[in-house]
Write a protein that holds these residues in place. Sequence first.
Motif, mmCIF file in Angstrom:
data_model
loop_
_atom_site.group_PDB
_atom_site.id
_atom_site.type_symbol
_atom_site.label_atom_id
_atom_site.label_comp_id
_atom_site.label_asym_id
_atom_site.label_seq_id
_atom_site.Cartn_x
_atom_site.Cartn_y
_atom_site.Cartn_z
ATOM 1 N N GLY A 154 -11.421 -8.192 -3.223
ATOM 2 C CA GLY A 154 -10.633 -6.976 -3.439
ATOM 3 C C GLY A 154 -11.306 -5.854 -2.695
ATOM 4 N N GLN A 155 -10.577 -4.779 -2.385
ATOM 5 C CA GLN A 155 -11.200 -3.656 -1.667
ATOM 6 C C GLN A 155 -12.194 -2.924 -2.546
ATOM 7 O OE1 GLN A 155 -11.078 -3.204 1.400
ATOM 8 N NE2 GLN A 155 -9.217 -4.215 2.078
ATOM 9 N N ASN A 156 -12.020 -3.026 -3.851
ATOM 10 C CA ASN A 156 -12.920 -2.323 -4.775
ATOM 11 C C ASN A 156 -12.862 -3.060 -6.105
ATOM 12 O OD1 ASN A 156 -14.373 -0.522 -6.283
ATOM 13 N ND2 ASN A 156 -12.756 1.019 -6.350
ATOM 14 N N GLY B 4 -4.854 -3.861 -2.338
ATOM 15 C CA GLY B 4 -4.659 -2.429 -2.135
ATOM 16 C C GLY B 4 -5.877 -1.597 -2.494
ATOM 17 N N CYS B 5 -5.724 -0.294 -2.318
ATOM 18 C CA CYS B 5 -6.839 0.610 -2.618
ATOM 19 C C CYS B 5 -6.295 1.996 -2.916
ATOM 20 C CB CYS B 5 -7.798 0.671 -1.434
ATOM 21 S SG CYS B 5 -9.206 1.743 -1.782
ATOM 22 N N ASN B 6 -6.903 2.675 -3.913
ATOM 23 C CA ASN B 6 -6.471 4.028 -4.290
ATOM 24 C C ASN B 6 -7.479 5.088 -3.893
ATOM 25 O OD1 ASN B 6 -4.272 2.978 -5.519
ATOM 26 N ND2 ASN B 6 -4.952 3.315 -7.626
ATOM 27 N N ASN B 7 -8.492 4.696 -3.137
ATOM 28 C CA ASN B 7 -9.606 5.637 -2.981
ATOM 29 C C ASN B 7 -9.421 6.687 -1.896
ATOM 30 O OD1 ASN B 7 -11.225 4.856 -5.124
ATOM 31 N ND2 ASN B 7 -11.856 3.042 -4.009
ATOM 32 N N PHE B 8 -8.657 6.394 -0.908
ATOM 33 C CA PHE B 8 -8.410 7.370 0.159
ATOM 34 C C PHE B 8 -9.683 8.010 0.695
ATOM 35 C CE2 PHE B 8 -4.405 6.922 -2.050
ATOM 36 C CZ PHE B 8 -3.523 6.755 -1.002
ATOM 37 N N CYS B 9 -10.646 7.193 1.059
ATOM 38 C CA CYS B 9 -11.781 7.727 1.816
ATOM 39 C C CYS B 9 -11.148 8.345 3.062
ATOM 40 C CB CYS B 9 -12.755 6.608 2.185
ATOM 41 S SG CYS B 9 -13.380 5.763 0.713
ATOM 42 N N SER B 10 -11.643 9.509 3.491
ATOM 43 C CA SER B 10 -10.852 10.295 4.449
ATOM 44 C C SER B 10 -10.701 9.626 5.811
ATOM 45 C CB SER B 10 -11.447 11.690 4.606
ATOM 46 O OG SER B 10 -12.741 11.584 5.160
ATOM 47 N N TYR B 11 -11.580 8.669 6.128
ATOM 48 C CA TYR B 11 -11.537 7.995 7.438
ATOM 49 C C TYR B 11 -10.684 6.738 7.409
ATOM 50 C CZ TYR B 11 -14.925 5.501 4.637
ATOM 51 O OH TYR B 11 -15.509 4.835 3.592
ATOM 52 N N CYS B 12 -10.240 6.292 6.241
ATOM 53 C CA CYS B 12 -9.850 4.893 6.086
ATOM 54 C C CYS B 12 -8.334 4.661 6.050
ATOM 55 C CB CYS B 12 -10.480 4.333 4.816
ATOM 56 S SG CYS B 12 -10.219 2.566 4.648
ATOM 57 N N ILE B 13 -7.896 3.699 6.816
ATOM 58 C CA ILE B 13 -6.474 3.374 6.935
ATOM 59 C C ILE B 13 -6.028 2.372 5.855
ATOM 60 C CG2 ILE B 13 -6.808 1.415 8.551
ATOM 61 C CD1 ILE B 13 -4.090 4.073 8.961
HETATM 62 FE FE1 SF4 Z 1 -10.633 2.029 -0.017
HETATM 63 FE FE2 SF4 Z 1 -12.848 1.014 0.989
HETATM 64 FE FE3 SF4 Z 1 -11.151 2.252 2.576
HETATM 65 FE FE4 SF4 Z 1 -12.547 3.665 0.848
HETATM 66 S S1 SF4 Z 1 -13.390 2.471 2.565
HETATM 67 S S2 SF4 Z 1 -10.349 3.871 1.200
HETATM 68 S S3 SF4 Z 1 -12.706 2.246 -0.868
HETATM 69 S S4 SF4 Z 1 -10.780 0.383 1.450
#
Ligand code: SF4
Length: 439
Positions: free
Chosen positions: A201-203, A157-166
Amino acid sequence: MAGAGKRVYIKTFGCQMNEHDSEQMLALLTSHGYHGATCPEEADVILVNTCAVREKPEQKAYSIMGRLHQLKRDNPRAIVGITGCVAEQRGEGLWDHMSSLDFVLGPGKIHRLPEVLHAVDTGGDGVCATGFEDGPFVHLPLPRGCRVRASVTIMQGCNNFCSYCIVPAVRGRERSRPSKDVLAEIKSLVEQGTKEILLLGQNVNAYAKHDPAELTFPQLLAKINAIPGIERIRFTTSHPKDLTEETIRSFGHLKRLCEHCHLPFQAGSNAVLERMNRRHTREDYLALVQRLREVVPHLSITADVMVGFPGESEADFSQTMELMQVVEFDALFSFKYSPRAGTRAAQWPDDIAPAAKQRRLESLQVLQREITLKKNRRLAGEIKEVLVEGYSRHVPDQIMGRTRCNRIVNFAGGPDIMGKVVQVRITEGLQNSLRGELC
Ligand code: SF4
Ligand code: SAH
Ligand code: F3S
């Protein structure tokens, strides 16, 4: 056993996490009696493990579903399931793309695959299992057996919510796997002969960030480094905002940690980074690169970058090119932005014309090819430690391995050095690989 004599074919799109999920699903089905099939035509169960990160991989999923619909006409007994991130994102909507689809299974539910197959077998139609469960980290055991390199999940999983990212929408919230389980899996892999471990991991830098009772990421690296018999450790991916000084220093003092850091920067302009919700600036990024190179001057740095994000001006794009010239990445993965439904950026006009996106992508790739070739050529004459993986896929009669910096080297050698760490003199640096000779 439920799957005795049945064959399963899995087609995988997307990132290493998806590849790892496919390995886990195959292992799970193998433990229920299934065997692997080499093509969909000879399979009883066909799984398409999909990726939703950009428009192109999502479209690929739909086109393969069209082909599988045809295949099911010829062989109505074949069971077809869609797994992975498009499964999570579209759920029941996938039946609009393939009316004969048997089931949909999201990445948070792969452990339920045998029971879903059983439900389909016993007449249940349209099984759709998505969502993420609270509670313990769900991870399936992999089959025993020697692999020179193996991936080990440490976070999901990921908590970052980059604005483009699904990804946060299709992989759920960040979950760290208990370090004792990570260490036990790695020990067992190393005992079976694995030499290189890739932590996934995503991060990964945010490993157990909110759990004071757990090891920090650099502490986890140190424990892995101390496992007897391990040769190499890598990790992916890192988010610049979470790459700590302690982790950077680990590259200097952990002998098994390879000199390679994948550190996506996404864009060179602060205005674009801000709209991307990256929570780091261009200056932060450059400072990290400088610090990494102070600790290990020859550290290989690779990254992801995007062109054509909403509102990206020519001046913004020039800043991306300029950053690339300053950093001189060892390799770069570059993408054209595509809006993903449900993300914040998808609410903004996708205002960079396709031709402009294409032109920016091409100029960026031309520049990166020059940099990569220059850096590869510079290695000629050096002696590098290479972990031998197998026969070369591209150069007949040669074997291939990777340097600690993750460059592919082809050279003459025999089966006696498969899976071993050897010293290789680099004789030539090419665009995508190196040539060498065994010392
Ligand atoms: Fe998460 Fe990476 Fe997507 Fe950013 S680009 S929301 S860090 S998975
Ligand atoms: N967790 C990883 C990235 C996973 S997605 C990280 O943060 O580094 C892999 C890459 O796909 C991203 O780094 C980004 O460059 C690209 N990407 C993600 N969403 C995209 C979109 N909507 N359009 C184009 N590229 C995208
Ligand atoms: Fe794609 Fe899902 Fe990985 S969207 S990049 S397969 S996490």
